[in-house]
Motif scaffolding. Structure first.
Motif, PDB file in Angstrom:
ATOM      1  N   VAL A 130       0.871  -1.180   0.000  1.00 27.54           N
ATOM      2  CA  VAL A 130       0.000   0.000   0.000  1.00 27.54           C
ATOM      3  C   VAL A 130       0.910   1.233   0.000  1.00 27.54           C
ATOM      4  CG1 VAL A 130      -1.788   1.233   1.270  1.00 27.54           C
ATOM      5  CG2 VAL A 130      -1.822  -1.266   1.156  1.00 27.54           C
ATOM      6  N   LYS A 186       0.007   4.552  -0.039  1.00 28.66           N
ATOM      7  CA  LYS A 186      -0.629   5.838   0.257  1.00 28.66           C
ATOM      8  C   LYS A 186       0.169   6.717   1.220  1.00 28.66           C
ATOM      9  CE  LYS A 186      -3.316   5.193   4.324  1.00 28.66           C
ATOM     10  NZ  LYS A 186      -4.569   4.943   4.986  1.00 28.66           N
ATOM     11  N   VAL A 228      -7.843   0.964  -2.650  1.00 27.97           N
ATOM     12  CA  VAL A 228      -8.266   0.368  -1.379  1.00 27.97           C
ATOM     13  C   VAL A 228      -9.196   1.241  -0.550  1.00 27.97           C
ATOM     14  CG1 VAL A 228      -6.380  -1.286  -1.121  1.00 27.97           C
ATOM     15  CG2 VAL A 228      -6.121   1.019  -0.202  1.00 27.97           C
ATOM     16  N   LEU A 234     -11.725  -2.192  -4.031  1.00 24.96           N
ATOM     17  CA  LEU A 234     -12.500  -2.820  -2.971  1.00 24.96           C
ATOM     18  C   LEU A 234     -13.918  -2.284  -3.088  1.00 24.96           C
ATOM     19  CD1 LEU A 234     -10.075  -2.368   0.087  1.00 24.96           C
ATOM     20  CD2 LEU A 234     -10.032  -4.115  -1.707  1.00 24.96           C
ATOM     21  N   ARG A 248     -15.509  -0.551   9.871  1.00 27.17           N
ATOM     22  CA  ARG A 248     -15.278   0.409   8.807  1.00 27.17           C
ATOM     23  C   ARG A 248     -15.978  -0.205   7.591  1.00 27.17           C
ATOM     24  NH1 ARG A 248      -9.424   2.654   7.019  1.00 27.17           N
ATOM     25  NH2 ARG A 248      -9.765   1.111   5.394  1.00 27.17           N
ATOM     26  N   GLU A 249     -15.303  -0.344   6.450  1.00 28.76           N
ATOM     27  CA  GLU A 249     -16.026  -0.794   5.264  1.00 28.76           C
ATOM     28  C   GLU A 249     -16.323  -2.298   5.266  1.00 28.76           C
ATOM     29  OE1 GLU A 249     -12.837  -0.531   5.676  1.00 28.76           O
ATOM     30  OE2 GLU A 249     -11.739  -0.496   3.781  1.00 28.76           O
ATOM     31  N   ASN A 269     -10.721  -5.689   6.230  1.00 28.37           N
ATOM     32  CA  ASN A 269      -9.748  -4.754   6.778  1.00 28.37           C
ATOM     33  C   ASN A 269     -10.014  -4.613   8.268  1.00 28.37           C
ATOM     34  OD1 ASN A 269      -7.546  -2.937   5.997  1.00 28.37           O
ATOM     35  ND2 ASN A 269      -8.839  -1.429   7.038  1.00 28.37           N
ATOM     36  N   ASN A 300      -4.243  -6.129   6.580  1.00 31.61           N
ATOM     37  CA  ASN A 300      -3.102  -5.233   6.411  1.00 31.61           C
ATOM     38  C   ASN A 300      -1.944  -5.634   7.322  1.00 31.61           C
ATOM     39  OD1 ASN A 300      -3.719  -4.106   9.024  1.00 31.61           O
ATOM     40  ND2 ASN A 300      -5.387  -3.015   8.045  1.00 31.61           N
ATOM     41  N   THR A 301      -1.106  -4.682   7.658  1.00 29.14           N
ATOM     42  CA  THR A 301       0.056  -4.946   8.527  1.00 29.14           C
ATOM     43  C   THR A 301      -0.336  -5.679   9.810  1.00 29.14           C
ATOM     44  OG1 THR A 301       1.375  -3.100   7.687  1.00 29.14           O
ATOM     45  CG2 THR A 301       1.801  -3.759   9.947  1.00 29.14           C
ATOM     46  N   ARG A 348      -2.454  -6.791   2.158  1.00 27.63           N
ATOM     47  CA  ARG A 348      -2.198  -5.428   1.655  1.00 27.63           C
ATOM     48  C   ARG A 348      -1.376  -4.710   2.737  1.00 27.63           C
ATOM     49  NH1 ARG A 348      -7.478  -6.506   2.189  1.00 27.63           N
ATOM     50  NH2 ARG A 348      -7.586  -4.881   3.755  1.00 27.63           N
ATOM     51  N   ILE A 349      -0.102  -4.506   2.460  1.00 27.92           N
ATOM     52  CA  ILE A 349       0.810  -4.059   3.519  1.00 27.92           C
ATOM     53  C   ILE A 349       1.396  -2.676   3.240  1.00 27.92           C
ATOM     54  CG2 ILE A 349       2.952  -4.598   4.767  1.00 27.92           C
ATOM     55  CD1 ILE A 349       0.915  -6.746   5.267  1.00 27.92           C
ATOM     56  N   GLY A 350       1.131  -1.745   4.152  1.00 30.80           N
ATOM     57  CA  GLY A 350       1.729  -0.417   4.050  1.00 30.80           C
ATOM     58  C   GLY A 350       2.808  -0.227   5.102  1.00 30.80           C
ATOM     59  N   GLU A 351       2.363  -0.012   6.351  1.00 33.19           N
ATOM     60  CA  GLU A 351       3.257   0.394   7.441  1.00 33.19           C
ATOM     61  C   GLU A 351       4.452  -0.537   7.658  1.00 33.19           C
ATOM     62  OE1 GLU A 351       1.197   1.167  11.098  1.00 33.19           O
ATOM     63  OE2 GLU A 351       3.056   1.620  12.185  1.00 33.19           O
ATOM     64  N   SER A 400       1.604  -3.531  13.425  1.00 33.07           N
ATOM     65  CA  SER A 400       0.669  -2.637  14.110  1.00 33.07           C
ATOM     66  C   SER A 400      -0.254  -3.318  15.114  1.00 33.07           C
ATOM     67  CB  SER A 400      -0.169  -1.882  13.072  1.00 33.07           C
ATOM     68  OG  SER A 400      -0.764  -2.780  12.171  1.00 33.07           O
ATOM     69  N   TYR A 429       3.754   6.349  12.071  1.00 32.23           N
ATOM     70  CA  TYR A 429       3.005   6.324  10.816  1.00 32.23           C
ATOM     71  C   TYR A 429       2.252   7.637  10.564  1.00 32.23           C
ATOM     72  CZ  TYR A 429      -0.092   4.552   7.190  1.00 32.23           C
ATOM     73  OH  TYR A 429      -0.767   4.370   6.020  1.00 32.23           O
TER      74      TYR A 429
HETATM   75  C1  LIG Z   1      -8.172  -1.174   3.002  1.00 35.34           C
HETATM   76  C2  LIG Z   1      -6.755  -1.026   3.432  1.00 35.34           C
HETATM   77  N1  LIG Z   1      -5.920  -2.051   3.263  1.00 35.34           N
HETATM   78  C3  LIG Z   1      -4.630  -1.980   3.643  1.00 35.34           C
HETATM   79  C4  LIG Z   1      -4.118  -0.835   4.220  1.00 35.34           C
HETATM   80  C5  LIG Z   1      -2.673  -0.822   4.652  1.00 35.34           C
HETATM   81  O1  LIG Z   1      -2.585  -0.745   6.041  1.00 35.34           O
HETATM   82  P1  LIG Z   1      -1.197  -0.871   6.810  1.00 35.34           P
HETATM   83  O2  LIG Z   1      -0.420   0.350   6.497  1.00 35.34           O
HETATM   84  O3  LIG Z   1      -1.568  -0.973   8.238  1.00 35.34           O
HETATM   85  O4  LIG Z   1      -0.525  -2.103   6.315  1.00 35.34           O
HETATM   86  C6  LIG Z   1      -4.960   0.269   4.414  1.00 35.34           C
HETATM   87  C7  LIG Z   1      -4.463   1.527   4.965  1.00 35.34           C
HETATM   88  O5  LIG Z   1      -3.581   2.143   4.473  1.00 35.34           O
HETATM   89  C8  LIG Z   1      -6.310   0.165   4.009  1.00 35.34           C
HETATM   90  O6  LIG Z   1      -7.160   1.179   4.182  1.00 35.34           O
END
Ligand SMILES: Cc1ncc(COP(=O)(O)O)c(C=O)c1O
Length: 348
Positions: free
Chosen positions: A33, A35, A75, A94, A127-128, A156, A195-196, A215-218, A226, A331
């Motif tokens: 991810v 963003k 996402v 999504l 959430r969603e 999520n 996610n994370t 789906r991994i961001g942090e 997290s 973060y």
């Molecule tokens: C739907 C969704 N998936 C994955 C992520 C990634 O989350 P994280 O940064 O905790 O891995 C997010 C947020 O950025 C999200 O909103």
């Protein structure tokens, strides 16, 4: 120029590679991810070079930044008002609303394009997603689709309600996947297990084997897990460093004097008496980052901030005007610093 955020691309590469290897070992596709760093092309390129095939972002603007041949997943649930741009600029999204699904299919037909959707299930984080108890009803309302297709189901967690992924709730997701396939009559290949915050389950060996995408961001950018807040071993926590310049260094009292009203943000401040102290002012403020998200270097303490100034206790160290202080961040701080147009981004 200061303040600036330096981004160590070699460390980022190491983190992407390490995370990809970890997920590969479990047969799980890593969808990074992007963003938090606004999908900056210089960084997305590293992901691409490390063999990533699909990136994800909550903003279509960020997905549009890279021209590399990567699949793009939105996402955040698409806005009806933005469907045309979403279908044009991404390959998958999504979804959780019948109206949105219908509109995506109509738009994909008009644009003569195939489009993928991942149906989101709300497993308690609020959430969603479709509630498990309402899934049958939801599936019965699905329209016939011509150019949009479900490639996956997902969830999520730990984003809004703080609900942790567990073997139990992810097993519920797997059960929902079966229902979706039964209703559609075709194979839905992806089960996207979060996610994370789902990573800790991998280490415990508790992730259901059907989960095949995360789906991994942090975890990649800050090497932080997290769910429990632990640092991930073998990865860099300092891909990003904030550097800010001292614009005043003076011995001053620690308590303001005069009648105390509200500060610049409408709060009535509460100050601790530390006697005379060496106070520093950094040319970075709440317009760039909330100081609570920053981690000060040894011998420096963050005390407070206004829009353009951050006040530090320099603990009588040998500092002078013009010195640069370096900070790591959480973060939320990274998100703000990346988004601030006043913070220069420098790649190393
Ligand atoms: C739907 C969704 N998936 C994955 C992520 C990634 O989350 P994280 O940064 O905790 O891995 C997010 C947020 O950025 C999200 O909103």
């Amino acid at each position: 120029m200061y303040p600036r955020l330096t981004i160590d691309l070699a460390k980022l590469r190491h983190n992407v590679r390490t995370m990809k290897q970890k997920l590969d070992q479990h047969g799980i596709t890593l969808v990074p991810v992007t963003k938090v760093f606004l999908g900056l092309p210089e960084m997305v390129k590293i992901y691409y070079e490390e063999g990533i095939e699909m990136i994800a972002d909550s903003r279509i603007e960020n997905l549009e930044r890279t021209a590399l041949p990567l699949k793009k997943l939105l996402v955040r649930l698409p806005m009806l008002s933005q469907i045309e741009r979403v279908v044009t600029s991404s390959d998958a999204a999504l979804v959780s609303e019948i109206a949105t699904i219908r509109r995506i299919d109509q738009t994909a037909q008009r644009l003569d394009k195939d489009y993928e959707m991942i149906l989101m299930i709300d497993l308690g984080d609020l959430r969603e997603g479709v509630l498990v108890t309402e899934l049958d009803e939801f599936l019965s309302q699905l329209p016939d689709l011509k150019r949009a297709r479900f490639s996956g189901i997902g969830t999520n967690l730990t984003c809004y309600g703080g609900v942790l992924p567990t073997e139990e709730n992810l097993t519920e997701l797997v059960a929902c996947h079966k229902k979706l396939e039964d209703r559609l009559g075709y194979a839905v290949p992806i089960i996207s297990g979060g996610n994370t915050s789902s990573l800790y389950l991998l280490d415990q060996g508790d992730i259901p084997p059907e989960i095949n995408m995360l789906r991994i961001g942090e975890a990649i950018v800050l090497s932080r897990e997290s769910a429990m807040g632990n640092t991930l071993p073998g990865m860099y926590t300092d891909v990003f460093t904030l550097e800010a310049e001292l614009i005043e260094v003076k011995q001053k009292p620690s308590l303001p004097w005069g009648e105390i009203g509200r500060d610049a943000f409408g709060e009535v401040p509460n100050h601790e008496d530390r006697g005379l102290m060496l106070r520093g002012i950094l040319a970075v403020g709440k317009q760039d980052v909330n100081y609570g998200y920053l981690e000060a270097p040894p011998g420096v303490e963050l005390m407070g901030a206004s829009s353009d100034h951050t006040i530090v206790d320099l603990k009588n160290g040998a500092y002078q005007v013009g010195d640069i202080l370096s900070f790591q961040m959480e973060y939320g701080g990274l998100l703000q610093l990346m988004t601030s147009g006043y913070v220069e981004k420098v790649f190393r």
